[in-house]
Design a protein around this motif. Sequence first.
Motif, short mmCIF file in Angstrom:
data_model
loop_
_atom_site.label_atom_id
_atom_site.label_comp_id
_atom_site.label_asym_id
_atom_site.label_seq_id
_atom_site.Cartn_x
_atom_site.Cartn_y
_atom_site.Cartn_z
N ALA A 239 -1.53 46.21 -6.57
CA ALA A 239 -2.94 46.57 -6.74
C ALA A 239 -3.79 45.31 -6.63
O ALA A 239 -3.77 44.46 -7.53
N LYS A 240 -4.53 45.18 -5.55
CA LYS A 240 -5.34 43.99 -5.30
C LYS A 240 -6.78 44.39 -4.99
O LYS A 240 -7.12 45.57 -4.89
N MET A 241 -7.62 43.38 -4.81
CA MET A 241 -9.02 43.57 -4.49
C MET A 241 -9.34 43.08 -3.08
O MET A 241 -8.77 42.09 -2.62
N LEU A 242 -10.25 43.78 -2.44
CA LEU A 242 -10.91 43.26 -1.25
C LEU A 242 -12.25 42.71 -1.74
O LEU A 242 -13.12 43.47 -2.18
N TYR A 243 -12.41 41.41 -1.64
CA TYR A 243 -13.59 40.72 -2.17
C TYR A 243 -14.71 40.72 -1.13
O TYR A 243 -14.57 40.17 -0.04
N ASP A 244 -15.82 41.37 -1.46
CA ASP A 244 -17.00 41.41 -0.60
C ASP A 244 -18.21 41.08 -1.47
O ASP A 244 -18.69 41.93 -2.22
N PRO A 245 -18.72 39.85 -1.38
CA PRO A 245 -19.79 39.43 -2.29
C PRO A 245 -21.09 40.20 -2.10
O PRO A 245 -21.92 40.24 -3.02
N SER A 246 -21.29 40.83 -0.95
CA SER A 246 -22.55 41.54 -0.73
C SER A 246 -22.73 42.66 -1.75
O SER A 246 -23.85 42.92 -2.20
N HIS A 247 -21.65 43.33 -2.11
CA HIS A 247 -21.75 44.44 -3.06
C HIS A 247 -22.04 43.94 -4.47
O HIS A 247 -22.57 44.68 -5.30
N TYR A 248 -21.70 42.69 -4.72
CA TYR A 248 -21.98 42.12 -6.04
C TYR A 248 -23.43 41.64 -6.13
O TYR A 248 -24.05 41.73 -7.19
N VAL A 249 -23.97 41.16 -5.02
CA VAL A 249 -25.38 40.80 -5.00
C VAL A 249 -26.23 42.03 -5.30
O VAL A 249 -27.17 41.99 -6.11
N LEU A 250 -25.90 43.15 -4.67
CA LEU A 250 -26.69 44.37 -4.88
C LEU A 250 -26.53 44.94 -6.28
O LEU A 250 -27.40 45.67 -6.76
N GLN B 31 -26.07 42.79 -8.83
CA GLN B 31 -26.45 41.67 -9.68
C GLN B 31 -25.29 41.23 -10.57
O GLN B 31 -25.44 40.94 -11.75
N LEU B 32 -24.11 41.17 -9.98
CA LEU B 32 -22.90 40.70 -10.62
C LEU B 32 -22.63 39.28 -10.13
O LEU B 32 -22.87 38.97 -8.95
N ASP B 33 -22.12 38.42 -10.98
CA ASP B 33 -21.86 37.03 -10.62
C ASP B 33 -20.63 36.95 -9.72
O ASP B 33 -19.49 36.98 -10.18
N TYR B 34 -20.86 36.83 -8.41
CA TYR B 34 -19.76 36.89 -7.46
C TYR B 34 -18.90 35.64 -7.44
O TYR B 34 -17.74 35.68 -7.00
N LEU B 35 -19.42 34.51 -7.92
CA LEU B 35 -18.60 33.29 -8.00
C LEU B 35 -17.70 33.32 -9.23
O LEU B 35 -16.51 32.99 -9.16
N ASP B 36 -18.25 33.73 -10.37
CA ASP B 36 -17.44 33.88 -11.57
C ASP B 36 -16.35 34.91 -11.36
O ASP B 36 -15.23 34.77 -11.88
N HIS B 37 -16.65 35.94 -10.60
CA HIS B 37 -15.67 36.98 -10.29
C HIS B 37 -14.43 36.38 -9.64
O HIS B 37 -13.30 36.77 -9.95
N LEU B 38 -14.62 35.42 -8.73
CA LEU B 38 -13.49 34.76 -8.09
C LEU B 38 -12.63 34.02 -9.10
O LEU B 38 -11.40 34.03 -9.02
#
Length: 352
Positions: free
Chosen positions: A212-223, A225-232
């Motif tokens: 079970a893994k993630m496909l990381y797409d920062p655009s969905h986090y911008v929309l 308003q989630l911290d996409y760098l901290d997520h990494l």
Amino acid sequence: MRTIKGPGLFLAQFMGADAPFNSWNSITRWAAECGYAGVQVPTNDARILDLDQAAASQGWCEDWAGEARANGVVVTELSTHLQGQLVAVHPAYDTIFDAFAAPAVRGNPKARQEWAVSQVKKALTASKHLGLTSMASFSGALAWPYVYPWPQRPAGLVEEAFDELARRWKPLFDHADACGVDICFEIHPGEDLHDGDTFEMFLERVGGHPRAKMLYDPSHYVLQQLDYLDHLDIYAERIGMFHVKDAEFNPTGRKGVYGGYQPWLKRAGRFRSPGDGQVDFAAIFSKLAAMDFDGWAVVEWECCLKHPEDGAREGAAFVKNHIIRVTERAFDDFASSGTDRAANHGLLGLDR
């Protein structure tokens, strides 16, 4: 550290009735001409992939992938976004999502779900035949209509939804494990797995399954308003794929995250071509290199303004300019004193 592979291009947004977008041979040649080294392939379009053949025959897969290589690109991953969506569909979306399914199972939610599961399994098997180690997908959604708690959600509703979602995906993870392939869910609004908390809720219910893994797409986090760098930083061990897609969020006195039912051009949050939005891709590529990400940087073109062919060509150059060829030595090696353990003891005064 590893150098990220790329650039790759997700073909889903480019398939069409006209050449060069209507056949495997022509679209792979076009992608290479745009500057791409790889293509991510949707498995729902028979014009470019016969999924039944791919699941049944490794030889067929080798010939199919060989045609792409002859045109200048490799297959990076397969995608089951649309079929994965149909693994779990809330009844509110039955009519709309029926279009994603084969005509024979439309109007029959049970048959449609069984068809979707078989499609995901075939794509996993095909991935194995192709020598791939990751496959992209959506999780589907049972709880999404209740994302905003008004009226108040009944106790246990979300938990029951995630229990069922896990029950449906667990056999697919086991099949993925047998194939040696990770299932990478695009963390995406509209899916039950739409942020870190929901991914963790799901992961707990599938016993922390290693596939079970993630496909990381920062655009969905911008929309969102989630911290996409901290997520990494938080999910480094679970990031299996990377979509290079840009976005911008410009709230006004009239609209914010929910967009006011406006078309994409008029929303506060809009998808943009790589480099045209607000995503800090320099920081993202740095983090991915530092965390030893060994996958592809794959452009997913979605933009409310730019022509897709321009976005594709610019996207290839954008990724090339952001991939960091990682260093094999430290920048201050020139000043190394070449000391050994005995010398270190002396420097620390440990032998006195």
